[in-house]
Design an enzyme around this catalytic site. Structure first.
Site, PDB file in Angstrom:
ATOM      1  CB  CYS A   1       9.311  83.249  89.942  1.00 55.48           C
ATOM      2  SG  CYS A   1      10.906  84.298  89.054  1.00 55.48           S
TER       3      CYS A   1
ATOM      4  CG  HIS B   1      13.046  80.154  89.906  1.00 58.27           C
ATOM      5  ND1 HIS B   1      12.093  80.139  88.518  1.00 58.27           N
ATOM      6  CD2 HIS B   1      12.745  81.432  90.984  1.00 58.27           C
ATOM      7  CE1 HIS B   1      13.148  81.257  88.649  1.00 58.27           C
ATOM      8  NE2 HIS B   1      12.840  82.057  89.543  1.00 58.27           N
TER       9      HIS B   1
ATOM     10  CG  ASN C   1      15.729  83.596  87.328  1.00 57.46           C
ATOM     11  OD1 ASN C   1      14.753  83.919  86.944  1.00 57.46           O
ATOM     12  ND2 ASN C   1      15.683  84.100  88.342  1.00 57.46           N
TER      13      ASN C   1
END
Length: 322
Positions: free
Chosen positions: A123, A248, A278
């Protein structure tokens, strides 16, 4: 014999010339997950992670989505395929270990014989890739660099498992990095916490993504605000001078807690997770691209990027918007 090697001309700095993003058309709501058999409900998901819906790729691959996002970034930058000489793909969801996806992605975009490689910092991958692109440009080793963050996480997530199936999704974002007469991409502040690498892993037998949610939550909320403040200081800014903050998109509660600790009350905070879920290394470029599309920050405005995830890796960097 005294031999001196020459170095290429070096620009004063680098900048992002254009951004683009792509998300697959299939929208999956929390109620859709319940209908599929996930042991959850809409209220629980929203209260725990803040997600109302996410996008799943059905017939598209990670490369397909990366090509779509990159095409938009190139069009927005005004930089053609013939002018790009390096392609960096940030991903942790390639279908095979070898080869990486960057060369294929470049070929499909009509980019002839570029340098091409993948980065897997999960990520945090897009910020790692963006800094690598900036360094290549400012060192004179590349003229224009295409940076892509693309993930098809649904290939690696048990979509019926409540801890991960409600969170992860698919998509891609991209940026074109070019030389600049001034600094448009600030110094990176990055690092890792390998002692906690066990918190996010892929099961060796099933290739299924697993994570220890509470461990990641505590780590991110206790560490990432300091990374962001350090990135601001490295760029010569105070946090209150920021126009935007794009972390993120891991969890809405994590995003809001980090934003609060930055003490920048007027900053526009990306909360794309609500409608996108996500998307790992794609989450920052998707959210940043949308922020600019909506006109939430002006051209040339300072925006803080903070990526964090498996490894545990992290990176923070201030950029000026194209």
């Amino acid at each position: 014999m005294n031999i001196t090697l020459s170095t290429p001309p070096r620009p004063a700095g680098s900048r992002i010339a254009g951004l683009g993003h792509y998300q697959p058309p299939t929208v999956i709501t929390n109620d859709d997950l319940v209908a599929r058999g996930v042991d959850t409900n809409d209220e629980w998901v929203k209260s725990r992670v803040g997600i109302a819906e996410r996008r799943f790729a059905m017939d598209e691959t990670m490369i397909d989505m990366g090509v779509a996002a990159a095409s938009k970034a190139m069009a927005n930058s005004g930089i053609s395929a013939t002018d790009i000489d390096l392609v960096i793909l940030a991903t942790c969801t390639g279908k095979q270990q070898v080869p990486g996806g960057a060369a294929e992605l470049a070929s499909r975009l009509g980019i002839d014989s570029p340098g091409a490689y993948d980065i897997n910092a999960a990520c945090a991958g897009f910020v790692y890739a963006l800094n690598s692109a900036s360094e290549a440009v400012t060192a004179g080793h590349a003229r224009n660099v295409l940076v892509v963050g693309s993930e098809k996480l649904t290939d690696y997530v048990d979509l019926l498992e409540r801890g991960t199936g409600i969170i992860f999704a698919d998509g891609a974002g991209a940026a074109v990095v070019t030389p600049s007469d001034s600094v448009g991409i600030g110094p990176v502040v990055w690092g890792s916490d390998g002692d906690n690498a066990h918190a996010i892993t892929t099961d060796a037998a099933s290739a299924t993504l697993r994570q220890e949610g509470q461990t990641v939550f505590r780590w991110a909320t206790s560490k990432m605000a300091d990374v962001g403040l350090q990135a601001c200081a490295a760029a010569g800014l105070q946090s209150w001078q920021l126009a935007g903050f794009v972390p993120h998109q891991a969890n809405l509660r994590i995003i809001d807690l980090i934003a609060k600790k930055l003490k920048a009350p007027n900053v526009v905070v990306a909360r794309d997770i609500v409608n996108s879920g996500n998307t790992s290394s794609a989450s920052i470029p998707i959210a940043l691209s949308k922020m600019l599309e909506r006109g939430e920050v002006a051209s040339g405005a300072p925006v803080l990027l903070v990526g964090f995830g498996a490894g545990l890796t992290y990176a923070g960097q201030v950029i000026l918007t194209p």
